[in-house]
Design a protein around this motif. Structure first.
Motif, PDB file in Angstrom:
ATOM      1  N   THR A 148       5.048   0.931   0.764  1.00  0.00           N
ATOM      2  CA  THR A 148       6.164   0.994  -0.196  1.00  0.00           C
ATOM      3  C   THR A 148       6.157   2.730  -0.292  1.00  0.00           C
ATOM      4  OG1 THR A 148       4.431   1.180  -2.051  1.00  0.00           O
ATOM      5  CG2 THR A 148       5.583  -0.881  -1.575  1.00  0.00           C
ATOM      6  N   HIS A 149       5.241   3.497   0.057  1.00  0.00           N
ATOM      7  CA  HIS A 149       5.337   4.893  -0.225  1.00  0.00           C
ATOM      8  C   HIS A 149       4.536   5.631   0.775  1.00  0.00           C
ATOM      9  CE1 HIS A 149       6.232   3.312  -4.596  1.00  0.00           C
ATOM     10  NE2 HIS A 149       6.461   4.649  -4.623  1.00  0.00           N
ATOM     11  N   VAL A 150       5.339   6.702   1.268  1.00  0.00           N
ATOM     12  CA  VAL A 150       4.360   7.790   2.231  1.00  0.00           C
ATOM     13  C   VAL A 150       4.646   9.011   1.610  1.00  0.00           C
ATOM     14  CG1 VAL A 150       4.179   8.560   4.399  1.00  0.00           C
ATOM     15  CG2 VAL A 150       4.776   6.158   4.328  1.00  0.00           C
ATOM     16  N   LEU A 199      11.052  -2.826   5.585  1.00  0.00           N
ATOM     17  CA  LEU A 199      11.908  -2.800   4.169  1.00  0.00           C
ATOM     18  C   LEU A 199      12.054  -1.225   4.084  1.00  0.00           C
ATOM     19  CD1 LEU A 199       9.879  -5.511   2.038  1.00  0.00           C
ATOM     20  CD2 LEU A 199      12.319  -5.565   2.947  1.00  0.00           C
ATOM     21  N   PRO A 200      13.029  -1.034   3.210  1.00  0.00           N
ATOM     22  CA  PRO A 200      13.340   0.499   2.787  1.00  0.00           C
ATOM     23  C   PRO A 200      12.026   0.837   1.808  1.00  0.00           C
ATOM     24  CG  PRO A 200      15.282  -0.783   2.182  1.00  0.00           C
ATOM     25  CD  PRO A 200      14.127  -1.818   2.709  1.00  0.00           C
ATOM     26  N   LEU A 201      11.662   2.111   1.993  1.00  0.00           N
ATOM     27  CA  LEU A 201      10.519   2.723   1.056  1.00  0.00           C
ATOM     28  C   LEU A 201      10.677   4.123   0.631  1.00  0.00           C
ATOM     29  CD1 LEU A 201       7.603   3.773   3.754  1.00  0.00           C
ATOM     30  CD2 LEU A 201       9.940   3.568   4.426  1.00  0.00           C
ATOM     31  N   VAL A 258       0.874  -1.115   0.024  1.00  0.00           N
ATOM     32  CA  VAL A 258      -0.067   0.246  -0.023  1.00  0.00           C
ATOM     33  C   VAL A 258       0.826   1.185   0.189  1.00  0.00           C
ATOM     34  CG1 VAL A 258      -1.935  -1.289   1.219  1.00  0.00           C
ATOM     35  CG2 VAL A 258      -0.204   0.085   2.606  1.00  0.00           C
ATOM     36  N   MET A 259       0.304   2.402  -0.433  1.00  0.00           N
ATOM     37  CA  MET A 259       0.718   3.775  -0.195  1.00  0.00           C
ATOM     38  C   MET A 259       0.048   4.576   0.575  1.00  0.00           C
ATOM     39  SD  MET A 259       1.782   4.159  -4.370  1.00  0.00           S
ATOM     40  CE  MET A 259       2.711   2.849  -5.354  1.00  0.00           C
ATOM     41  N   LEU A 260       0.574   5.181   1.368  1.00  0.00           N
ATOM     42  CA  LEU A 260       0.248   6.037   2.422  1.00  0.00           C
ATOM     43  C   LEU A 260       0.177   7.530   2.236  1.00  0.00           C
ATOM     44  CD1 LEU A 260       1.096   4.652   5.897  1.00  0.00           C
ATOM     45  CD2 LEU A 260      -0.644   3.693   4.191  1.00  0.00           C
TER      46      LEU A 260
END
Length: 306
Positions: free
Chosen positions: A91-93, A106-108, A70-72
């Motif tokens: 994966t994204h914020v 994990l890195p994001l 998901v992406m926040l």
């Protein structure tokens, strides 16, 4: 693989618009995403969506049954996010709030800036990636910035937000001053809402000093009209505190015309609230002149006091 993009629970205009805008951008860049919401639109957001003839995103309660990642947007704190956030990969914020209660294995991709609105950041991402913004989406994004900055009256407003609104208004061909006032007033139509709806509509939870703090903000053009329902509001808040385990509930009733707030506090410890704002609560209430921003004027002093 498909990812879902969403803002915080009890979504405001930015939470819903930022999800739509970031999802559109990611899709233009080759991803497969869908913007969803963690609640139904409020009155202001309904006005915005109707004005630009944009459908509301579908509401989800869990995401793990559908996707693995998901992406926040417009939030990062776990208690403000989807219930099963721990079961998926973030994966994204893209956010403009403090960072708290958030970690990943994990890195994001994480993009945060101290601006008035997430949609201001997303405009920058469109420009960085040289992706054109459709007129309808530009209108939605300028609406989100107007909402979060209260048409530039909030102390969270930055020059970036002002420049963004003017640029987006040009794309959308909107008189942002006239439209913005109409939009904000649409959000103050409270008569048809129950007390529970009022205390839930723009509420966020925070962990401070080992306590769970709930802060809700109601925007209005008449504070006294809201407090005519004070007895029922107190009862609804007390019931909510007991049901959800909130230690302290702060209800901010903000006049969008003069930028003042009246605070109603239910729960304990109330002395911390008095310390935070250098006030004396009288019958659990206090006036907070010039206070309009939960993010910048309420949460930081409260956290410091705790």
């Amino acid at each position: 693989m498909k990812e879902l993009v969403f803002g915080h629970k009890n979504p405001d205009t930015d939470a819903i618009v930022a999800a739509k805008a970031f999802s559109y951008l990611e899709n233009q860049l080759g991803a497969e995403t869908e913007a969803v919401a963690l609640g139904t639109p409020n009155e202001e957001t309904k006005f915005v969506l109707a004005h630009f003839e944009e459908p509301a995103p579908r509401v989800v309660e869990k995401v793990a049954p559908e996707v693995e990642a998901v992406m926040l947007v417009d939030h990062n704190e776990a208690q403000q996010s989807v219930a099963d956030l721990k079961d998926v990969t973030v994966t994204h914020v893209v956010d403009h709030h403090r960072i708290a209660n958030f970690e990943t294995s994990l890195p994001l991709y994480y993009h945060a800036e101290p601006v008035g609105c997430t949609s201001t950041i997303i405009l920058k991402l469109f420009k960085q990636n040289r992706v054109e913004i459709p007129a309808k989406l530009a209108g939605l994004m300028l609406s989100a910035i107007i909402s979060d900055t209260l048409l530039f009256k909030s102390p969270t407003t930055t020059d970036d937000d002002k420049v963004a609104v003017k640029e987006l208004a040009g794309i959308a061909k909107v008189d942002y001053q006239q439209y913005g006032l109409e939009m904000l007033k649409a959000g103050t139509n409270l008569g048809s809402k129950s007390e529970k709806e009022l205390i839930d509509a723009d509420a966020k939870s925070f962990e401070m000093g080992g306590k769970t703090i709930r802060i809700d903000q109601i925007n209005t053009v008449d504070i006294d009209e809201v407090f005519a329902r004070e007895t029922a509001l107190r009862a609804a808040i007390s019931e909510e505190n007991q049901a959800e385990g909130y230690d302290l509930f702060l209800l901010m009733v903000t006049n969008i015309l003069n930028s003042d707030t009246r605070l109603l506090v239910v729960g304990e410890p109330q002395d911390v609230v008095e310390k935070a704002f250098d006030i004396q609560l009288k019958d659990n209430k206090a006036e907070l002149p010039g206070v309009v921003s939960r993010k910048k004027q309420v949460v930081p002093p409260l956290e410091k006091a705790f």
